[in-house]
Scaffold this motif. Structure first.
Motif, PDB file in Angstrom:
ATOM      1  N   GLY A  63      -5.003  -8.364  -3.953  1.00  0.00           N
ATOM      2  CA  GLY A  63      -4.658  -7.158  -4.327  1.00  0.00           C
ATOM      3  C   GLY A  63      -4.992  -6.274  -2.979  1.00  0.00           C
ATOM      4  N   GLU A  64      -6.092  -6.428  -2.372  1.00  0.00           N
ATOM      5  CA  GLU A  64      -6.727  -5.672  -1.477  1.00  0.00           C
ATOM      6  C   GLU A  64      -5.681  -5.979  -0.163  1.00  0.00           C
TER       7      GLU A  64
ATOM      8  N   ARG B 107      -2.715  -6.899  -0.446  1.00  0.00           N
ATOM      9  CA  ARG B 107      -1.248  -6.110  -0.739  1.00  0.00           C
ATOM     10  C   ARG B 107      -1.413  -4.698  -0.184  1.00  0.00           C
ATOM     11  N   ASP B 108      -2.658  -4.064  -0.506  1.00  0.00           N
ATOM     12  CA  ASP B 108      -2.537  -2.687  -0.444  1.00  0.00           C
ATOM     13  C   ASP B 108      -2.504  -2.535   1.226  1.00  0.00           C
ATOM     14  N   ARG B 109      -3.470  -3.076   1.605  1.00  0.00           N
ATOM     15  CA  ARG B 109      -3.535  -3.223   3.129  1.00  0.00           C
ATOM     16  C   ARG B 109      -1.850  -3.345   3.938  1.00  0.00           C
TER      17      ARG B 109
ATOM     18  N   ARG C  24       0.936  -2.759   2.526  1.00  0.00           N
ATOM     19  CA  ARG C  24       1.688  -1.785   2.287  1.00  0.00           C
ATOM     20  C   ARG C  24       1.519  -0.580   3.364  1.00  0.00           C
ATOM     21  N   GLN C  25       0.200  -0.712   3.708  1.00  0.00           N
ATOM     22  CA  GLN C  25      -0.263   0.621   4.636  1.00  0.00           C
ATOM     23  C   GLN C  25       0.370   0.085   5.879  1.00  0.00           C
TER      24      GLN C  25
ATOM     25  N   HIS D 229     -11.693   4.475   1.102  1.00  0.00           N
ATOM     26  CA  HIS D 229     -11.490   3.174   1.111  1.00  0.00           C
ATOM     27  C   HIS D 229     -12.328   2.665   0.026  1.00  0.00           C
TER      28      HIS D 229
ATOM     29  N   LEU E 175      -4.277   6.779  -0.963  1.00  0.00           N
ATOM     30  CA  LEU E 175      -2.955   6.268  -1.860  1.00  0.00           C
ATOM     31  C   LEU E 175      -1.947   5.833  -0.738  1.00  0.00           C
ATOM     32  N   SER E 176      -1.184   4.969  -1.495  1.00  0.00           N
ATOM     33  CA  SER E 176      -0.418   4.014  -0.748  1.00  0.00           C
ATOM     34  C   SER E 176       0.671   4.833  -0.360  1.00  0.00           C
TER      35      SER E 176
END
Ligand code: ATP
Ligand code: ADP
Ligand code: MG
Ligand code: MG
Lengths: 321, 370
Positions: free
Chosen positions: A267-268, A270-272, A274-275, B286, B351-352
């Motif tokens: 999950g982490e 994937r968040d990264r 996306r960023q 974060h 947020l994304s």
């Protein structure tokens, strides 16, 4: 950036507020010093932004050595205006009115006068070598005002001199202009973040600087999220549904990670990712808009960028770029 | 209930402050939306929304007065409602002049003056002052239960508090006269030295600005005659309103050193001025999830164990980086709280996606009010 670091005499660093002008100016100064140049880094907004980056409590109008090959200077806008006014025999009145009031009046009635003095000081330091005497630098790095104000700032001597066809004001304005307009000696660098508003403002800033005839040398995209996974990021969605393969690898290596922990890791990531994707899209937009102008990326440092160690790290990236 | 929820339910004015780019505009809009959805007649006075957020709030219209926000899911009629407006400082200044001038002639003379035009559109602090004028006007109108105010993207949050004094001092004609009047107009009671100095000043200003502008400055103050006291009085009233317990300042910061330092200065200044500090929003933080430690030896084995092992080792490294970053941010937030005790804090994750529409504001709100 290397060419600029080795050849420019004056490096003007501007950018949207908070994008890293001061940090990048310090990094560029250290990077150029690392290439053997004698460097002065100057700030002009009276904010003491540079001091901490070189491990100092404060800097002032005396040029102080702050690192190997680097001197730093905080040109004090109030102080230089005071000096200028004193030269015009204005001191007695200054004593009768509050300084704050006077300063505001000058700013309202003659915006640009304060800037003339600041730009003049920077010009003096950058061209010292052309005049006999000691204390010359190979490069002056200027932590300049943000993009919205930088053109009027750099052009202030010109604006003020428009009223004077001859005389000392005109003379100095001409010489400042010669330096600023010369792409062989002056380079303007803009700092940017991989975010929407800074990207838009950077492109507008580049256009405005070019319109004003100032030599733009490149853009530094600061605080870019690193992409450690590359093509493997494509597997993350599948692993989020079924972390089986990772569980197998963990078991084989004796790493005690249950499904919940593996889920957190994926999950982490994937968040990264996306960023990273969002930043890539914005940097692509930026690059397209820059139309061939060099774009250098600096990583985001986990601990912030508050001191000499971080500045050295960023300098390393700037030299490598 | 977070400290913000309490404010959004009961305060009459919420002012969002902080250094540039930290999320003031987004926070102000999200607070206003939440309050509207919780039954209050709300208006958000925004300054510099990103283009898409402006469109989402229906702010692409050129108007200097509140308009209802039309968006899916907003209460169509009562009790709550959401209006928004974008401050046009030049127009607000013009309106103030028109409203408080003795007559149309005085207003016209001021509006046509070149010094006034420069003052009203470029002078630092004018935007802050005009935000306060607009705030005062809307507050007086009693059309709203809650006014949420965004502040200009100044380099320092303190500028917002200092603006009225600064502008007032500038507009104080007496000091100006002293500064620019030709020597003969200064009464006999003055020192000779002052005459000389004034003459030098006049010369200097003439040289730098051109004598024409100097004349305009003089005309401005002649035209402005009689309006100064009104300006000063209103600034005082707005100041009192800002000090009133029904007002709350919300300081917004990102978890980086510079923004938090700025927030601490601002909190200190509010306390010194006896202004009500409502809450601190630490935006774009974060967070790392719980993952048990994996010893170096196991990581080494992972690296030696094919693509899946290497991927897992890399995921662990990313997690370590995130943990370091999150810990550094929390350390900085704690340092701030040590210096500013009793401050309610709301933390909002990065947020994304950008906050550029009503759905984005709701997502932000979910964290602000959770
Ligand atoms: N590469 C980086 N990694 C992590 N943090 C960074 C990096 N570059 C800058 N920062 C942080 O971002 C913040 C803003 O940087 P800086 O003060 O240099 O910006 P600036 O453009 O000079 O701002 P201002 O417009 O206020 O003068 C600082 O807290 C700094 O430590
Ligand atoms: N928590 C968040 N996560 C992601 N993006 C955010 C967050 N808060 C704000 N943003 C984005 O950051 C940018 C700056 O926010 P803005 O509210 O305009 O700041 P300010 O008004 O303080 O200058 C905007 O593009 C906004 O969408
Ligand atoms: Mg700076
Ligand atoms: Mg804003």
């Amino acid at each position: 950036m290397l060419e600029v670091l080795e050849q420019a005499r004056l490096l003007v660093v501007t950018g949207k507020g908070g994008t890293g002008k001061t940090t990048v100016a310090a990094g560029l100064a250290v990077a150029a010093a690392g290439r053997g140049r004698r460097v002065l880094v100057a700030e002009v907004e009276g904010r003491q932004g540079l001091a901490g980056l070189f491990g100092r409590a404060a800097l002032d109008h005396r040029e102080a050595r702050v690192a190997e090959g680097v001197h730093a200077l905080a040109v004090d806008p109030d102080e230089s205006l005071r000096e200028y006014l004193a030269r015009y025999g204005f001191a007695p009145l200054a004593r009768l009115l509050s300084w704050a009031h006077l300063n505001r009046f000058i700013t309202a009635a003659a915006p640009g006068l304060g800037d003339v003095l600041l730009v003049g000081k920077v010009w003096e330091a950058a061209t010292r070598e052309e005049r006999p005497g000691s204390g010359a630098y190979d490069l002056v790095v200027l932590d300049a005002p943000p993009t919205g104000r930088v053109v009027p700032f750099l052009r202030a001597p010109e604006t003020v001199a428009e009223l004077a066809r001859v005389g000392p004001i005109r003379n100095q304005a001409d010489r400042v202009r010669d330096l600023l307009d010369d792409p062989g000696r002056t380079a303007v660098v803009l700092t940017c973040l991989p975010e929407e508003l800074p990207v838009t403002e950077t492109l507008e800033g580049v256009a405005a600087l070019r319109e004003a005839g100032l030599p733009v040398a490149g853009v530094v995209a600061n605080q870019v999220t690193g992409d450690q996974l590359g093509g493997r990021a494509g597997r993350l969605a599948g692993l989020a549904r079924d972390p089986g393969p990772l569980a197998g690898a963990a078991a084989a290596a004796g790493a005690e990670l249950d499904r919940a922990a593996l889920g957190t890791l994926v999950g982490e990531a994937r968040d990264r990712q996306r960023q990273v994707t969002r930043e890539r899209r914005l940097l692509k937009e930026l690059r397209a808009g820059l139309d061939g102008l060099p774009l250098v990326e600096l990583p985001s440092l986990a601990d912030g960028a508050g001191g000499p160690d971080e500045v050295r790290a960023l300098a390393g990236h700037l030299v490598a770029a | 209930m977070t400290p913000l929820a309490e404010l959004a339910r009961s305060a009459r004015i919420v002012v969002c402050c902080g250094s540039g780019g930290v999320g003031k505009t987004s926070t102000a809009a999200a607070v206003a939306l939440w309050a509207a959805e919780h039954g209050r007649r709300t208006c958000v006075l925004t300054i510099d929304p990103a283009r898409r957020l402006a469109q989402a709030l229906g702010l692409d219209l050129l108007s200097n007065s509140p308009r209802p926000v039309k968006a899916k899911g907003l209460p169509a009629r009562g009790p709550g409602s959401l209006d928004a407006m974008m401050l046009d400082m030049r127009r607000t200044f013009d309106e103030v002049i028109e409203r408080y001038a003795r007559d149309a002639d005085q207003a016209d003379r001021i509006l046509a003056n070149r010094f006034y035009q420069r003052l009203s559109s470029t002078l630092a602090g004018t935007q802050e002052y005009m935000a306060m004028e607009k705030l005062y006007e809307l507050h007086e109108s009693q059309r709203y239960d809650l006014l949420v105010v965004d502040t200009p993207p100044t380099r320092s949050a303190l500028d917002f508090l200092d603006a009225p004094d600064n502008l007032n001092e500038l507009l104080d004609a007496r000091a100006f006269r002293l500064l620019i009047a030709p020597a003969q107009r200064i009464g006999r009671g003055y020192l000779r030295g002052l005459n000389l100095a004034t003459t030098a000043m006049t010369k200097m200003v003439r040289r730098v600005t051109g004598s024409e502008l100097l004349a305009e400055v003089g005309e401005f103050f002649a035209a402005f005659e009689g309006m100064y006291d009104g300006f000063k009085e209103r600034a005082g009233l707005v100041y009192d309103q800002l000090k009133h317990p029904s007002t709350a300042f919300v300081v917004v910061a990102t978890p980086d050193g510079a923004a938090l330092r700025e927030a601490a200065y601002f909190a200190g200044r509010l306390a010194a001025d006896r202004m009500p500090l409502g809450a601190l929003v630490v935006n774009r933080i974060h967070q790392a999830g719980p993952v048990p430690p994996v010893p170096a030896a196991a990581r080494k084995r992972l690296r030696a164990d094919g693509a899946d092992g290497r991927l897992l080792a890399d995921l662990l490294e990313l997690h370590d980086g995130l943990e370091t970053l999150a810990a550094a941010e929390q350390r900085r937030v704690r340092d701030l709280l040590d210096r500013v005790p009793n401050l309610g804090v709301v933390q909002v994750p990065l947020l994304s996606d950008d906050v550029h529409d009503v759905a984005g504001l709701r997502r932000l709100g979910a964290h602000l009010f959770a």
